[in-house]
Design a protein around this motif. Structure first.
Motif, mmCIF file in Angstrom:
data_model
loop_
_atom_site.group_PDB
_atom_site.id
_atom_site.type_symbol
_atom_site.label_atom_id
_atom_site.label_comp_id
_atom_site.label_asym_id
_atom_site.label_seq_id
_atom_site.Cartn_x
_atom_site.Cartn_y
_atom_site.Cartn_z
ATOM 1 N N THR C 30 0.814 -1.343 0.158
ATOM 2 C CA THR C 30 -0.075 -0.058 -0.010
ATOM 3 C C THR C 30 0.831 1.287 0.025
ATOM 4 O O THR C 30 1.794 1.226 0.849
ATOM 5 N N LYS C 34 2.126 9.751 -0.391
ATOM 6 C CA LYS C 34 2.551 10.002 -1.781
ATOM 7 C C LYS C 34 3.372 11.585 -1.867
ATOM 8 O O LYS C 34 2.656 12.535 -1.788
ATOM 9 N N GLY C 53 -7.900 8.074 7.756
ATOM 10 C CA GLY C 53 -7.149 7.360 6.799
ATOM 11 C C GLY C 53 -6.311 8.110 5.912
ATOM 12 O O GLY C 53 -5.993 7.653 4.745
ATOM 13 N N CYS C 54 -6.314 9.679 5.952
ATOM 14 C CA CYS C 54 -5.554 10.339 4.963
ATOM 15 C C CYS C 54 -4.100 10.191 4.895
ATOM 16 O O CYS C 54 -3.377 10.697 4.059
ATOM 17 N N HIS C 234 -5.195 14.517 2.021
ATOM 18 C CA HIS C 234 -6.235 13.511 1.433
ATOM 19 C C HIS C 234 -5.724 12.433 0.661
ATOM 20 O O HIS C 234 -4.739 12.744 -0.407
ATOM 21 N N LEU C 235 -5.902 11.426 1.202
ATOM 22 C CA LEU C 235 -5.803 10.025 0.552
ATOM 23 C C LEU C 235 -4.276 10.067 0.232
ATOM 24 O O LEU C 235 -3.920 9.691 -0.927
ATOM 25 N N GLY C 236 -3.373 10.526 1.245
ATOM 26 C CA GLY C 236 -1.911 10.155 1.271
ATOM 27 C C GLY C 236 -1.368 11.229 0.602
ATOM 28 O O GLY C 236 -0.193 11.230 0.342
ATOM 29 N N GLU C 237 -2.018 12.268 -0.016
ATOM 30 C CA GLU C 237 -1.330 13.180 -0.627
ATOM 31 C C GLU C 237 -1.604 14.675 0.095
ATOM 32 O O GLU C 237 -2.327 14.816 0.642
ATOM 33 N N ARG C 255 -10.377 20.853 -2.995
ATOM 34 C CA ARG C 255 -10.718 19.663 -2.125
ATOM 35 C C ARG C 255 -10.499 20.250 -0.749
ATOM 36 O O ARG C 255 -11.263 19.784 0.225
ATOM 37 N N TYR C 259 -13.393 20.022 2.118
ATOM 38 C CA TYR C 259 -13.227 19.520 3.465
ATOM 39 C C TYR C 259 -13.658 20.580 4.722
ATOM 40 O O TYR C 259 -14.332 20.210 5.731
#
Lengths: 486, 446, 265
Positions: C30, C34, C53-54, C234-237, C255, C259
């Motif tokens: 996973t 990033k 989970g971000c 957000h989402l790993g970024e 984004r 949020y």
């Protein structure tokens, strides 16, 4: 009628009852099983249980009571002066039983007819020879009273067995009839059956209590007899163990207790560091592969029977310690020693300590580890200063459990520790333990009325009390510890 | 928050490891090494144990035999000449021994094998004392072979057997009163001539025990059968009682003093030393109930009581693992509590119960101490009958047989004891493997 | 406790403490983080916000190499502390963590006395030469964590006996006691009640005088209240990084706007 046939007959009655009950229920509903209160099988089951359970219960009780009753009856036949002569009633009774068995066997093999067995008299026949010819050896010539008692014993026994068979079968038939007559479409068969099943379940779960009661009773009663023959003070505080079957034994507990505790100490000296460090390594350091290989290997040690450890002590560890340590150091020439038994027992306890410690170490929450690492502690500092102190009560509990296991262990010490009851500090000397002496005093032909045999029960009770105390203490500590993190 | 007295540590580079950290890292390495050493000790102990047992015991599965033609003289074996086994049985093994000695001597002469330094008496000592009994049994079973010359395969004596397995050497024979180097050299020559051969020993697994002087004939048959009978008793009693008790405690028991007492008793029984169960068996089953000594039924009963806590604990764990939603679903359809347990919960818990039972049985199979007290150490040479009568016949048990053999003086019994241990361990390995496979196969994650 | 009280403070004159450049984190297969670039300033509170989970906690744990304890975790890219790469092979994580302290989501005092909890770090790092110096450090740390007055009479009582808020301040005192340069806080108030939260937030503001503080939070209000810089994950970024006031009033990325206005998260 042999027992197995009685049981089979009762079961056959029950099975017939099942079929009949089921059929009657269905026909009472006119073939439409929807209007029955319960499923048809429950009606059958009800008849089956009512027929079988009371009958078998009576059978069991009868079997337990009959020997006692017969014994009392037969004892009356034995004159008092016989008892004086041989000293013990139980010895005569065992003779009586042996003669009775011999007669049974003679009839079975055709050496005597039924009639002869009943009428035979010492005045006319040499019973000892007759029985010897069919392979029943008797120590002495049979005296007339014993023979009469044996014949009475046989008669009572066969009468008892006949009456028992009749009673049990009649009871089964009555139960069948009663339950069958009650079978009707409105009868609440399921509830009745479920109540019966529940009581069977309850009965099964009381076995645990019965076992404990049996253990305590069997040992307490015999120990009481022992203390009638041998002063309790000398048993608990005596420093000498010199049993002699001619009387005048010294049966002091202390040398045995010393050997037990010394061996336990050495075993813990091996098992605690090795087990604890293994657990720490596996829980905190080992990678997944290492854990996958080493953990099962350590656990295999727990599945090996103690007799195998005993053999290991006897043929490998003992001679090795003698040749490389004891003899060069001039400490002894015996291959069985405290050290031999202690080390091997320590190996046996490694998985015990390590798996308990592993559980306990894993119960320490990860957040405490994180807290410590976050402050810049190394892993070993975290283990030593955070995890072990937090897990300490649990680990102490685990060590106590291991100690209790070591104190009660038998085969390793029987084969590795020796039989000499000494109060010595030299770990390469053979010493003996409580369990070794229990085995020693109770194996082979023993006379259960001598203090030398009865002492084993006192030893057993002492052992039971010590291990029980340790276990309760350990479980209490572990439980307290668990609550802390729940 | 204005405490200017703070001793600000001098700024240090991350790349330079301070002495203190170096020291701490060294102690870390040390600690780690202790852990690794501990694991190594544990694993080495296991390996040493296995090697010790296997190296001592593997040879028990091979046995040395002497093959020679024997003339079964009628004059000796059947003086009446009517081939009636009942009459022939009067000739004891002592009548057979000279026959064998003679046959061996003649055959060696015929083959031109020198008997240098070996008296006829010594020659006879090379054959097991068990051999005449074997021949006698064969003759009694087939009376018609009397008068013929039959090629017989006989057990070699324990020392000769030991020589071919490397346990006895020419040097050790010098000091041994039971064997001379000359006998060993003769055995060597006989082996070259094909008269002596060492091969797989079925009798070790199927045969009965033998007396102190005949280690070469001692077998495990009765012990294995005895252990098997006891396991049947344990299985038949412990499984239903254990499951019934667990169902009650887990599904029906109210929280009260009675059930508390049961719980406490179970957890304590699990930790009671096994020898105490032996005392219980001796006092209750033998002295009080009058059951016979050395009988599998008594052993089975004692082991049942010992195994019950294990089975109860395992069963309760697997009952607890069945999620309550299953029970609720059954109850919601109008099933009674009893039906929901017996129709749904119990079948789902069955694999776990079975695994626990197998592990409990494996424990019981290896247990020795309590069996010593109920007389299973007795020397038994008669095979027990088939069950159920056989449950009351005297037998031995595998682990007790091991103990028994270690108590004998002839060193050849060490090999037998280790061999018996190998058999015991193989059974245990098999049972535990079965438990593992069952668990893997049927384990359900909810 | 009112909503968006934006703090306008000059932050540009502070020196750079941690510079993260192109950081990627993998958990097994996973890709958890990033290519994240973040500059964390000294004597500043930097907040990491974003939905669950971000990856904000994961990234935080990279900053003192707490992820090292997880076998499957792999970190690439550069993270410089005062210009030194903390993932350089010469760097000992133990020494690094003395400089970059950490406070966790759930208060996790050791099952020891209050005194032993606070003195644990100084002891293992050898920061005190004698008992009186250690006493001094303990008192000072407890004062900094605003806990001294509450516990000064019972320093030998177990730390686990304190209330939740006190426990968390004890953990902060424990982290402060090693004189770190950076203090990482992983949702330090999520297990606390509002009053305890307010106390801890006040404390964070005070800690800023001495340390660079990085705080992961779930609550945007909290980020707005305590931080000067905010990073939105957000989402790993890393979606957006800037002054807190700018992020909350004038987000550049749609984004971020979604949020903070409550449309995602």
């Amino acid at each position: 009628m042999p027992l197995i046939w009685i049981i089979l007959a009762v079961l056959a009655l029950g099975a017939a009852g099942y079929v009949l009950g089921r059929k009657r229920a269905v026909s009472s509903a006119g073939g439409d099983i929807r209007i029955l209160h319960s499923l048809p099988n429950y009606y059958g089951m009800n008849v089956f249980l009512t027929a079988v359970v009371p009958a078998l219960l009576v059978l069991v009780v009868w079997l337990l009571v009959q020997p006692t009753v017969i014994q009392r009856q037969v004892t009356q036949l034995i004159p008092d002066n016989d008892i004086m002569e041989s000293g013990e009633l139980s010895l005569i009774m065992s003779d009586v039983r042996r003669v009775a068995d011999g007669l049974d066997r003679a009839v079975e093999q055709g050496a005597l007819s039924r009639e002869e067995a009943r009428m035979i008299r010492t005045e006319f026949t040499n019973i000892r020879e007759t029985l010897a010819s069919i392979g029943v050896a008797l120590g002495d010539d049979v005296n007339a009273d014993v023979l009469a008692a044996a014949q009475r014993y046989r008669a009572l026994q066969s009468a008892g067995n006949t009456v028992m068979a009749a009673a049990v079968l009649i009871l089964a038939a009555l139960g069948l009839g009663y339950a069958y007559s009650r079978t009707h479409k409105d009868f609440r068969a399921r509830n009745t059956v479920e109540r019966a099943v529940l009581s069977i379940l309850i009965l099964a779960s009381t076995i645990a209590i019965l076992t404990t009661v049996g253990i305590v009773l069997s040992m307490v009663l015999e120990t009481r007899d022992f203390f009638h023959l041998y002063p309790a003070r000398e048993f608990f505080f005596g420093t000498e163990w010199i049993p002699s079957f001619e009387g005048g034994s010294h049966l002091g507990l202390l040398p045995l207790l010393w050997g037990t505790l010394y061996i336990t100490f050495i075993a813990l000296l091996v098992a605690v560091p090795v087990g604890l460090f293994s657990a720490i390594y596996l829980a905190e350091y080992a990678g997944r592969r290492m854990r996958g290989i080493a953990k099962p290997m350590i656990e295999v040690l727990a599945g090996i029977p103690t007799i195998v450890y005993g053999l290991f002590a006897l043929i490998t560890v003992g001679p090795m310690l003698r040749d490389y340590f004891a003899e060069p150091l001039g400490l002894g020439t015996s291959s069985s020693s405290v050290m031999t038994a202690g080390i091997v027992m320590g190996i046996m306890l490694i998985p015990f300590v390590s798996s308990l410690s592993d559980d306990i170490i894993n119960a320490v929450p990860q957040s405490l580890r994180d807290g410590s690492y976050g402050l810049g502690a190394t892993q070993s500092e975290t283990v030593k200063q955070v995890i072990l102190p937090a897990a300490l009560p649990g680990i102490v509990g685990a060590i106590l459990l291991a100690a209790s296991r070591a104190i009660g262990e038998t085969m390793i010490v029987v084969m590795g520790a020796g039989a000499a009851a000494t109060l010595s500090l030299n770990p390469f000397e053979a010493m003996t333990t409580v369990t070794v002496k229990i085995v020693g005093q109770l194996t082979g032909d023993t006379d259960f009325s001598s203090p030398e045999a009865l002492v084993a029960f006192a030893l057993g009770l002492t052992l039971f009390a010590i291990t029980l105390g340790l276990n309760i203490l350990a479980l209490y500590i572990v439980r307290k510890y668990r609550e802390q993190y729940e | 928050m204005t405490d200017a007295s703070t001793p600000v540590p001098p700024k240090s580079s991350l790349y330079a490891t301070s002495d203190r950290v170096k020291r701490r890292n060294r102690s870390e390495t040390r600690f780690r090494a202790y852990g690794f050493a501990a694991i190594t000790v544990g694993v080495l102990a296991l390996i040493l144990l296995v090697i010790s047992i296997v190296s001592n015991g593997a040879s028990a599965f091979r046995q040395t035999y002497i093959t020679i033609p024997v003339e079964l003289t009628e004059a000796r074996l059947d003086p009446a000449g009517n081939r009636d086994p009942a009459e022939m049985a009067r000739v004891t093994t002592f009548g057979y021994a000279p026959l064998l000695a003679q046959a061996l001597q003649q055959h060696l002469q015929g083959q031109g094998i020198s008997m240098e330094g070996v008296t006829p008496r010594d020659l006879m000592a090379m054959i097991s004392q068990e051999a005449p009994a074997q021949v006698r049994a064969l003759v009694l079973a087939n009376p018609e072979i009397v008068g013929q010359t039959v090629t017989m395969e006989m057990l070699a004596g324990g020392r000769i057997d030991g020589y071919f397995k490397g346990r006895v050497t020419l040097e050790s024979a010098e000091r041994d009163s039971n064997v001379s180097p000359a006998q060993l050299l003769l055995a060597e020559r006989m082996a070259e001539a094909g008269l002596i051969e060492t091969r797989f020993n079925w009798a070790f697994i199927t045969g009965p025990d033998a007396s102190d002087q005949r280690p070469e004939a001692a077998g495990l048959g009765i012990a294995i059968l005895g252990s098997f009978y006891m396991m049947i008793v344990v299985l038949v009693l412990a499984l239903p009682i254990g499951v019934a008790a667990s169902i009650y405690l887990e599904e029906f028991a109210p929280q009260n003093r009675f059930t508390d007492a049961i719980e406490v008793n179970i957890s304590n029984l699990a930790a009671v030393p096994s020898i105490v169960f032996g005392i219980l068996g001796l006092a209750i089953f033998i002295n009080f109930a009058g059951l016979p000594q050395s009988a599998p039924i008594v052993g089975g009963l004692v082991l049942t009581l010992m195994t019950l806590p294990t089975i109860i604990i395992a069963t309760r764990a697997s009952l607890r693992a069945v999620p309550p939603s299953i029970r609720d679903a059954a109850l919601g359809l109008g099933a009674s509590k009893m039906q929901s347990v017996f129709h749904h919960v119990l079948p789902l818990a069955a694999p776990g119960i079975l695994t626990g039972t197998i592990i409990g049985l494996a424990q019981a199979l290896g247990e020795t101490a309590p069996l010593l007290l109920i007389g299973m150490v007795a020397f038994v040479r008669e095979f027990p009958d088939a069950p159920p009568e056989g449950f009351f016949d005297p037998t031995s048990a595998l682990p007790v047989q091991v103990y028994n053999w270690t108590q004998r003086s002839d060193p050849a019994f060490v090999e037998r004891a280790s061999g018996a241990t190998i058999v015991l361990l193989v059974f245990l390995l098999f049972m535990n493997a079965m438990a593992v496979i069952l668990r893997r196969r049927f384990e359900r994650r909810w | 406790m009112n909503d968006m009280r934006l703090v306008e403070r000059a932050v540009d004159d502070k020196e750079l403490k941690i510079a993260a450049d192109g950081v990627d984190v993998f958990y097994g297969d996973t890709h958890a983080i990033k290519a994240v670039d973040v500059n964390i300033l000294d004597k500043t509170v930097t907040a990491f916000i974003g939905p669950s989970g971000c990856g904000k906690s994961t990234f935080l744990r990279c900053l003192n190499r707490m992820n090292d304890t997880i076998d499957v975790c792999r970190v690439t890219g550069n993270i410089l502390l005062d210009g030194e790469d903390i993932y350089h092979p010469k760097v000992d994580p133990v020494q690094l963590r003395a400089k970059v302290g950490m406070v966790f989501q759930k208060p996790n005092p050791f099952p020891k006395s209050i005194y032993d909890n606070v003195s644990y770090g100084p002891r293992i790092h050898g920061l005190a030469r004698n008992k009186s110096e250690l006493d001094e450090i303990v008192e000072k740390s407890l004062r900094r964590a605003a806990l001294w007055d509450e516990v000064k009479d019972r320093l030998t009582a177990p730390g686990t006996g304190l209330s939740g808020g006190q426990q968390q301040r004890l953990c902060i005192a424990r982290a402060v006691a090693t004189s770190p340069e950076v203090l990482l806080m992983d949702e330090p108030c999520s297990a606390l009640d509002p009053i305890a939260t307010a106390q801890v937030e006040e404390l964070i503001d005070e800690l800023r005088e001495r340390f660079s503080v990085v705080i992961v939070t779930h609550s945007m209000q909290q980020a707005a209240r305590v931080s000067q810089k905010t990073a939105f994950f957000h989402l790993g970024e890393l979606v957006e990084f800037g002054d807190t006031s700018q992020i909350f009033t004038n987000p550049k990325d749609p984004r971020t706007e979604s949020y903070i206005t409550g449309r995602i998260g």
